[in-house]
Design an enzyme around this catalytic site. Sequence first.
Site, mmCIF file in Angstrom:
data_model
loop_
_atom_site.group_PDB
_atom_site.id
_atom_site.type_symbol
_atom_site.label_atom_id
_atom_site.label_comp_id
_atom_site.label_asym_id
_atom_site.label_seq_id
_atom_site.Cartn_x
_atom_site.Cartn_y
_atom_site.Cartn_z
ATOM 1 N N CYS B 88 0.829 -1.196 0.000
ATOM 2 C CA CYS B 88 0.000 0.000 0.000
ATOM 3 C C CYS B 88 0.875 1.262 0.000
ATOM 4 O O CYS B 88 1.560 1.516 -0.966
ATOM 5 C CB CYS B 88 -0.973 -0.043 1.186
ATOM 6 S SG CYS B 88 -2.343 1.102 1.028
ATOM 7 N N HIS B 205 -3.616 -5.511 0.815
ATOM 8 C CA HIS B 205 -3.004 -5.798 2.119
ATOM 9 C C HIS B 205 -3.063 -7.291 2.442
ATOM 10 O O HIS B 205 -4.036 -7.746 3.051
ATOM 11 C CB HIS B 205 -3.769 -5.063 3.216
ATOM 12 C CG HIS B 205 -3.500 -3.600 3.297
ATOM 13 N ND1 HIS B 205 -2.518 -3.078 4.112
ATOM 14 C CD2 HIS B 205 -4.086 -2.551 2.692
ATOM 15 C CE1 HIS B 205 -2.514 -1.752 3.995
ATOM 16 N NE2 HIS B 205 -3.455 -1.403 3.140
ATOM 17 N N GLU B 207 -1.613 -8.883 4.736
ATOM 18 C CA GLU B 207 -1.609 -9.154 6.181
ATOM 19 C C GLU B 207 -3.015 -9.088 6.779
ATOM 20 O O GLU B 207 -3.233 -9.555 7.884
ATOM 21 C CB GLU B 207 -0.646 -8.183 6.899
ATOM 22 C CG GLU B 207 -1.180 -6.775 7.182
ATOM 23 C CD GLU B 207 -1.115 -5.822 5.997
ATOM 24 O OE1 GLU B 207 -0.891 -6.292 4.864
ATOM 25 O OE2 GLU B 207 -1.316 -4.602 6.202
#
Lengths: 735, 234
Positions: B88, B205, B207
């Site tokens: 990002c 993202h 994660e």
Amino acid sequence: MSAGSAPWLEHNLTQSEYELILGLMGREPNFLELALFGVMWSEHCGYKNSKAQLKKLPTQGPQVLQGPGENAGVVYLGDGLAAAFKMESHNHPSAIEPYQGAATGVGGIIRDIFAMGARPIASLNSLRFGNVDDNHVKRLLNGVVSGIGDYGNCMGIPTVGGDVYFHPSYQGNPLVNAMCLGLMKADKIYRGQAAGVGNVVMLVGARTGRDGIKGASFASEELSDLDQDKRPNVQVGDPFMEKLLMEATLEILEKDLVVGLQDLGAAGLTSSGAEMAGRAGSGLYMDLDLVPLREKGLLDWEIMLSESQERMLLVVEPSKVEAISEVFDKWDLLAVAIGKVTSDGNFTLRRGEKVLAAVPAQFLTDRVPIYQRPFSEPAYYQAAKKADLTVTQNQGDWSGLLFKLMASPNLSSRAWVYEQYDHMVGLNTVVRPGGDAALLRLPGTRRGLALSSDCNARYVYLDPHLGAAIAVAEAALNVAAVGAKPLALTNCLNFGNPENPEIYWQFVKATDGLAQAAKALNTPVTGGNVSFYNEYDKRAIFPTPTIGMIGVIEDIENRLTHGFKKPGHLIVLVGESKEELGASEVHYLLTGRDEGPVPSLDLERAARLNDFLVEAAKKSLLASAHDLAEGGLAAGLAECCFPLNLGAKVKSEAPVSAAAAFFGESQSRVLISLPEENLRALKALLAQSRLPHGLIGQVTSEDRLTIDHGREKLEANLSDLKVAWSEALPRAAAL
Amino acid sequence: MSVKTAVVVFPGSNCDQDNVRSWKAISGLDAQLVWHKEASLPNYDLVIIPGGFAFGDYLRCGAIARFSPVMSEIVRLAKRGNLVLGICNGFQILTEAGLLPGALNHNKNLKYLCLDVFLRVENAQTAFTGDYSKGQVIKIPISHGCGGFSLKGSELKTLNDRDRVVFRYCAPDGSVSAEDAPNGSLDNVAGIINEGGNVLGMMPHPERLAEKELGGLDGRPLFTSILRTLKGGS
């Protein structure tokens, strides 16, 4: 009359308040001193019109570690953890400048939370706008949502929930209520107290400028067309600065460097200084020559009343000043000693040795006059109860009506709003926005924290006592519907001008209802905010006591979501469906009228329903749970079908009209689904909980929702319905 | 071999802790938070530049961050062949620093967007994607205001010819058309890798969907792939 002969006028004080001040001071206050009184005795800071009523609210409970009166309330969550949380309004600034107004509302409530020593982990927003077809309202909606998003997103605090309603009563006066919650160790609560004579008063964060001057007084007036001139009253936010301020502040708290702290919100240095001294029963002085300014030439009163954002006031032991400066240096922030705690009880302002103002701090904080305002029942109250609901009862095209309802501004999907908010940062969001309540996991434990905000203001308008009680019950049920036990609430009480007896009547009745429901549901009020004068060109908003509820689930593995999970699962409706179409969304949709009796509420049963849901979740009996609200059974079923694109076939046997069966808004009802093998255990639990219920149908794999009610039938194609529901708000909001 | 991981913290980073937490949960290994003023980095095997709003994203996303002292060290490590992952805001910073080509423009609807999107894995033979398979469709969230990838036509051709587009926005069935890129990314580009194959930048993202509790596991293979690459090097 010139200001010279009536010095109270330009400080928004009344003559009698001025005389009270003369009596307290025993002398004529100078201009600066009077300015301090003016903001501290405003409704926004002093709660002079509301305090008498707020005393009714229950604020105690074994879970409450800090009740109202501090920067935020704090409750115990278990496993040594506590949550600081609060909701606040930023209505007037958002009416004038929606983007900055909303952004700084978010910034302000975030500071309140980390001022308690908690790391903010979630935000919510409760928003009210006028008719969304109006171009001005579209601009407000877009501005407010962007302002909230840009601030919260940059801070890295997920915005996980909230509520949005549209009604013409909010046309010129939107509501922006921002809620934030932070997590802390239960034994590390910080308070806004200026304790310890000789301790140093430090101002940290942003420089002080001319923005937001007299914002607190502005918030305590009605709005009108002339208010475009009030742009200078609106603060400007800098979320990047706030992110640094938050990290630096949490770092110095972690290092135990601080005695007390408070954010600078409404009335800036004046309220933070006076309140910190007032709470500690001490005095303090500030040297205005030492305040870092954004521009030269600010006058004394401008410095004291500036509401420049992203500032905090700290009280620290002299030996810790250097360590604090080091941390703020690392974050490239200012940290300046501007004064000291004294023993004389005075809030003193100086420039060097020259004293500019000296007022006993407690005069400012504790001697605000408390008004018992007269109140009287408005004429509309009895009249609206006798509504003719036959138009709604006599509809026949139930499917067409469901389509209209699901695509209406108040029932359509909120994804357009919450997808502009980062709702996942922090890696704690286990139930995302769009359901009954958001659920966050608590790191290091199995526990989860549920959050919801709610208020059906039409109910409150038509019956303030009952409506406010429903707002509490609804918010609690939202939390229970994800399997969490409701724990405590914060609120934001948005009303019109309290000097109008009919508005004050709404306030008195609504706080009665709020108190009653909060007691019955064992969810104490740990803080909040009152926002009066929400009027535009003399028209008051619907009374809107927004409730922010939190709850805890012991193991997030047992969490519930609202979507149906599997074809073949049984659908059970818990609760009682009555002939209750009054005050309903469907009646408003068909007639444009806010009328009819508000649905009844049995608080004792509402409490049992919450307990039932928590227990059923714990026993893993349920596949889904969804609270029924606006739009009733039909809307609720559609919402349960949407997430996994499943269908439902249901038969209603309630002894009511088809309209009431499909769209009635009887309270304390929950739609649950479950695998057949759990039915026996569920029935036992329902019997034990003494809750009426009915097995009404099944989840199917078809693209169809069918509800039979006697000879009447509602049948809808779900994928078409989902498109209508999803596309309505983005289309309405488009500029 | 032991794996040394750094997660860089700029003022305004806000996914730094998330990446440490994810990396620990998936790899069982520690990650070090590194302040942007660090002018010398020991030889970290993996440097993660996390999401957020470095320096408030004022001026232009990543435009100020690239001047932080830590960046010249990251460039040094990247040239050495150590792994650098920008997620990002991290991707935006990598393009500003010249470690990856292109730029990230405002989303096409000019609004911030936070939602799950589908990605097609275009290259499963990189150091970051070995545990995916080519053509696999995965669900990963995006959360950004400026994610529209843009690049000169000739350079885009090079990227495609060299198999350097690693992830593309796609429909749930894996088909790719312009409307599947919610941010208006050129050629649906969601993630790209450098010529050396050791610097990956991506807007989504991973994660955020790497644990069951968060609602999905499709981000996890990215981290297990990295771990496998680094451990395999011993």
